[in-house]
Structures are given as structure tokens and as C-alpha cells.
Design a protein around this motif. Structure first.
Motif, PDB file in Angstrom:
ATOM      1  N   ALA A   1       5.415 -11.840 -10.520  1.00 36.79           N
ATOM      2  CA  ALA A   1       4.590 -13.046 -10.406  1.00 36.79           C
ATOM      3  C   ALA A   1       5.367 -14.176  -9.763  1.00 36.79           C
ATOM      4  O   ALA A   1       4.827 -14.950  -8.972  1.00 36.79           O
ATOM      5  CB  ALA A   1       4.080 -13.453 -11.788  1.00 36.79           C
TER       6      ALA A   1
ATOM      7  N   SER B   1      -3.717 -16.085   0.917  1.00 35.91           N
ATOM      8  CA  SER B   1      -3.723 -16.021  -0.533  1.00 35.91           C
ATOM      9  C   SER B   1      -3.093 -14.716  -0.994  1.00 35.91           C
ATOM     10  O   SER B   1      -3.331 -13.652  -0.428  1.00 35.91           O
ATOM     11  CB  SER B   1      -5.162 -16.097  -1.055  1.00 35.91           C
ATOM     12  OG  SER B   1      -5.757 -17.303  -0.667  1.00 35.91           O
TER      13      SER B   1
ATOM     14  N   PRO C   1      -2.448 -11.958  -4.225  1.00 33.37           N
ATOM     15  CA  PRO C   1      -3.108 -11.529  -5.440  1.00 33.37           C
ATOM     16  C   PRO C   1      -2.164 -11.447  -6.625  1.00 33.37           C
ATOM     17  O   PRO C   1      -0.950 -11.566  -6.486  1.00 33.37           O
ATOM     18  CB  PRO C   1      -3.614 -10.138  -5.074  1.00 33.37           C
ATOM     19  CG  PRO C   1      -2.582  -9.647  -4.123  1.00 33.37           C
ATOM     20  CD  PRO C   1      -2.137 -10.853  -3.343  1.00 33.37           C
ATOM     21  N   THR C   2      -2.736 -11.215  -7.782  1.00 30.71           N
ATOM     22  CA  THR C   2      -1.954 -10.959  -8.978  1.00 30.71           C
ATOM     23  C   THR C   2      -1.466  -9.525  -8.941  1.00 30.71           C
ATOM     24  O   THR C   2      -2.235  -8.608  -8.682  1.00 30.71           O
ATOM     25  CB  THR C   2      -2.805 -11.174 -10.242  1.00 30.71           C
ATOM     26  OG1 THR C   2      -3.294 -12.505 -10.224  1.00 30.71           O
ATOM     27  CG2 THR C   2      -1.994 -10.939 -11.486  1.00 30.71           C
TER      28      THR C   2
ATOM     29  N   ASN D   1      -3.927  -1.953  -8.245  1.00 32.99           N
ATOM     30  CA  ASN D   1      -4.726  -3.039  -8.831  1.00 32.99           C
ATOM     31  C   ASN D   1      -5.236  -3.938  -7.709  1.00 32.99           C
ATOM     32  O   ASN D   1      -4.500  -4.737  -7.154  1.00 32.99           O
ATOM     33  CB  ASN D   1      -3.859  -3.844  -9.804  1.00 32.99           C
ATOM     34  CG  ASN D   1      -4.620  -4.993 -10.445  1.00 32.99           C
ATOM     35  OD1 ASN D   1      -5.800  -5.207 -10.151  1.00 32.99           O
ATOM     36  ND2 ASN D   1      -3.953  -5.714 -11.318  1.00 32.99           N
TER      37      ASN D   1
ATOM     38  N   LYS E   1      -7.918  -6.094  -7.918  1.00 35.01           N
ATOM     39  CA  LYS E   1      -8.851  -7.094  -8.432  1.00 35.01           C
ATOM     40  C   LYS E   1      -8.806  -8.420  -7.689  1.00 35.01           C
ATOM     41  O   LYS E   1      -9.816  -9.084  -7.566  1.00 35.01           O
ATOM     42  CB  LYS E   1      -8.523  -7.360  -9.905  1.00 35.01           C
ATOM     43  CG  LYS E   1      -9.042  -6.323 -10.838  1.00 35.01           C
ATOM     44  CD  LYS E   1      -8.969  -6.884 -12.231  1.00 35.01           C
ATOM     45  CE  LYS E   1      -8.526  -5.857 -13.205  1.00 35.01           C
ATOM     46  NZ  LYS E   1      -8.371  -6.432 -14.523  1.00 35.01           N
ATOM     47  N   SER E   2      -7.664  -8.823  -7.227  1.00 33.93           N
ATOM     48  CA  SER E   2      -7.523 -10.169  -6.652  1.00 33.93           C
ATOM     49  C   SER E   2      -7.782 -10.250  -5.155  1.00 33.93           C
ATOM     50  O   SER E   2      -7.672 -11.324  -4.575  1.00 33.93           O
ATOM     51  CB  SER E   2      -6.117 -10.705  -6.941  1.00 33.93           C
ATOM     52  OG  SER E   2      -5.906 -10.793  -8.336  1.00 33.93           O
ATOM     53  N   PHE E   3      -8.143  -9.131  -4.548  1.00 31.71           N
ATOM     54  CA  PHE E   3      -8.337  -9.127  -3.100  1.00 31.71           C
ATOM     55  C   PHE E   3      -9.791  -9.415  -2.737  1.00 31.71           C
ATOM     56  O   PHE E   3     -10.500  -8.577  -2.180  1.00 31.71           O
ATOM     57  CB  PHE E   3      -7.891  -7.794  -2.499  1.00 31.71           C
ATOM     58  CG  PHE E   3      -6.398  -7.666  -2.409  1.00 31.71           C
ATOM     59  CD1 PHE E   3      -5.700  -8.227  -1.353  1.00 31.71           C
ATOM     60  CD2 PHE E   3      -5.691  -7.007  -3.395  1.00 31.71           C
ATOM     61  CE1 PHE E   3      -4.324  -8.125  -1.265  1.00 31.71           C
ATOM     62  CE2 PHE E   3      -4.317  -6.892  -3.321  1.00 31.71           C
ATOM     63  CZ  PHE E   3      -3.627  -7.453  -2.257  1.00 31.71           C
ATOM     64  N   ASP E   4     -10.231 -10.619  -3.042  1.00 29.77           N
ATOM     65  CA  ASP E   4     -11.639 -10.972  -2.837  1.00 29.77           C
ATOM     66  C   ASP E   4     -12.052 -10.907  -1.370  1.00 29.77           C
ATOM     67  O   ASP E   4     -13.144 -10.417  -1.050  1.00 29.77           O
ATOM     68  CB  ASP E   4     -11.911 -12.381  -3.378  1.00 29.77           C
ATOM     69  CG  ASP E   4     -11.731 -12.465  -4.882  1.00 29.77           C
ATOM     70  OD1 ASP E   4     -11.767 -11.403  -5.539  1.00 29.77           O
ATOM     71  OD2 ASP E   4     -11.544 -13.576  -5.394  1.00 29.77           O
ATOM     72  N   LYS E   5     -11.226 -11.424  -0.483  1.00 30.57           N
ATOM     73  CA  LYS E   5     -11.599 -11.436   0.943  1.00 30.57           C
ATOM     74  C   LYS E   5     -11.712 -10.020   1.492  1.00 30.57           C
ATOM     75  O   LYS E   5     -12.588  -9.725   2.306  1.00 30.57           O
ATOM     76  CB  LYS E   5     -10.593 -12.258   1.754  1.00 30.57           C
ATOM     77  CG  LYS E   5     -10.618 -13.743   1.449  1.00 30.57           C
ATOM     78  CD  LYS E   5      -9.655 -14.496   2.331  1.00 30.57           C
ATOM     79  CE  LYS E   5      -9.729 -15.992   2.059  1.00 30.57           C
ATOM     80  NZ  LYS E   5      -9.249 -16.328   0.703  1.00 30.57           N
TER      81      LYS E   5
ATOM     82  N   THR F   1     -12.321  -7.120  -0.288  1.00 33.29           N
ATOM     83  CA  THR F   1     -13.461  -6.410  -0.868  1.00 33.29           C
ATOM     84  C   THR F   1     -14.787  -6.986  -0.386  1.00 33.29           C
ATOM     85  O   THR F   1     -15.750  -6.243  -0.157  1.00 33.29           O
ATOM     86  CB  THR F   1     -13.398  -6.431  -2.397  1.00 33.29           C
ATOM     87  OG1 THR F   1     -13.301  -7.788  -2.862  1.00 33.29           O
ATOM     88  CG2 THR F   1     -12.192  -5.658  -2.913  1.00 33.29           C
TER      89      THR F   1
END
Length: 229
Positions: free
Chosen positions: A5, A18, A20-21, A43, A45-49, A51
Motif C-alpha cells: 500500500a 489512478s 488500485p488497492t 484482485n 476490484k479497483s480497476f474501474d476504468k 472494467t
């Protein structure tokens, strides 16, 4: 805060993309892209752009099976640019259906690099937008948009997902964030870059410092102890 992190927080300050976690690392490779140490995770989950781009790309109107609605000879203006671009893309894919290896990488890189470069704040009114091929055909794009369209084109031409990665990196010469596509072919990892039409082995490019890379199966954190080689 974990070590991973902390690394991500520092890298987020260095580049304009950005980060991700990081989940539990699955695999560590000591000599990865651009000489980096790679830590792999599934993992996503944090790759919004990333997905969200795939969600838009997979909508019915964006599939290759959609029939052409553009009359032959009609001008490619406005929204018609999407269909014009899609028709040209389909022809390119058909023409290169039997191509493979380095020749295919060169052809795809040169084809997509013909589009003009436009930064996201001008193009979309937001700092960072990851475009589908249809959106790229309509409005052109910036570095990650070229890389995404190259990725999807090569995927359609039979290149395995596991052989490709979108790489977010720092261009040490220009002191700016950048994105390229890395493709493994015939035992070498090649870089498809919108800045040049030449397809280069990653080891011959010394001014790129990778931050993270991603494909549909997972993502990799890159750590570089020393940039100079």
C-alpha cells in the motif's frame, strides 16, 4: 498500511494514473518488463476504468456482428465516424487474419498509430478516460486508448490474453505518465507504442519506468530499484 500500500501511495503521486488497492500477491517475478520486479495479483476490484471500458465495449452495438448502417460513399462525419472506423477495422482484421508474430504486431501498431493524439481533458472533459475502440474511432484519443485498441485488435486476431498487457509507466525523458501495450511473441516481450511505429523489444527501451500493468486475467505491480542500466 502494508508495504504494498505504501508503494502504491508513492507511485500514485508520481504518475497521473489512478492506482488500485493491491490484494494478496500471487506470484513474484524478479526480472519482468523493463527489468522490473513484478508482483502479480488477480484482485481486480479497483480497476474501474478498465472494467467499465470492457462493459461498454461488450454492449451489443459495439460487437463485430453488428451490421453496417453506413451507406457506401457517405461522408465519415459526426457519429458516422464510428461506423466508418469500425468498417475499416473489420477490413484490417480480415486482411490480417493469417498474419502472426512480429509482422502482425508491426501492422497493428502502425494501423492504430494513424489516429491523432488528443488528451482526455480536451476530448472528454475529464482527467482520465479509457476509451473503447468505437470511442477511439469517433474521437481519437491518448496513449492508453491506442494501447487498448491494439490489445482488442490482437485479441480478435488470436493473440492470447496472457501474452498481452496494458502497461502504465513513467516516461523519464518527458517526465510524464504514459501507457503502452506489451506483447509476448516468440520468446520476446515487444512494446507497441503510439509515439513510434517501430515495435521494440522491451529491453531496448531505457527511458520507461513501469508502474503497473494489466490484462483481463490480473494485474502486476512493477518495482524498479535502479532506473539506469
Amino acid at each position: 498500511m502494508t508495504v504494498f500500500a505504501r508503494i502504491l501511495a508513492i507511485l500514485a503521486l508520481l504518475v497521473g494514473f489512478s492506482l488500485p488497492t493491491f490484494g494478496a500477491p500471487k506470484k513474484i517475478v524478479m526480472s519482468g518488463l523493463f527489468g522490473s520486479r513484478e508482483i502479480h495479483s488477480t484482485n481486480m476490484k479497483s480497476f474501474d476504468k478498465w472494467t467499465e471500458m470492457w462493459r461498454r465495449h461488450n454492449l451489443p452495438h459495439a460487437t463485430a456482428e453488428t451490421p453496417s448502417a453506413q451507406p457506401e460513399g457517405a461522408p465519415c462525419r459526426g457519429l458516422a465516424r464510428i461506423q466508418c472506423g469500425r468498417d475499416a477495422w473489420e477490413k484490417f482484421i480480415a486482411d490480417h487474419a493469417n498474419s502472426s508474430g512480429f509482422d502482425l504486431l508491426e501492422a497493428v501498431n502502425e494501423y492504430m498509430n494513424k489516429s491523432p493524439y488528443i488528451v482526455d481533458p480536451v476530448n472528454w472533459g475529464i482527467p482520465d478516460y479509457w476509451a473503447t475502440p468505437d470511442e477511439f474511432f469517433l474521437k481519437d484519443g491518448d496513449c492508453e486508448d491506442y494501447a487498448i485498441s491494439k490489445y482488442i485488435t490482437l485479441k480478435r486476431l488470436g493473440v492470447p490474453i496472457e501474452a498481452m498487457r496494458l502497461v502504465i509507466l513513467q516516461d523519464e525523458n518527458l517526465r510524464t505518465a504514459h501507457a503502452v501495450l506489451a506483447v509476448e511473441s516468440e520468446g520476446e516481450s515487444y512494446i507497441l507504442d503510439n509515439q513510434i511505429d517501430a515495435v521494440m523489444p522491451h529491453g531496448q527501451i531505457l527511458h520507461y519506468r513501469p508502474v503497473y500493468s494489466i490484462n483481463e486475467n490480473g494485474w502486476w505491480l512493477h518495482q524498479v530499484k535502479r532506473f539506469s542500466r
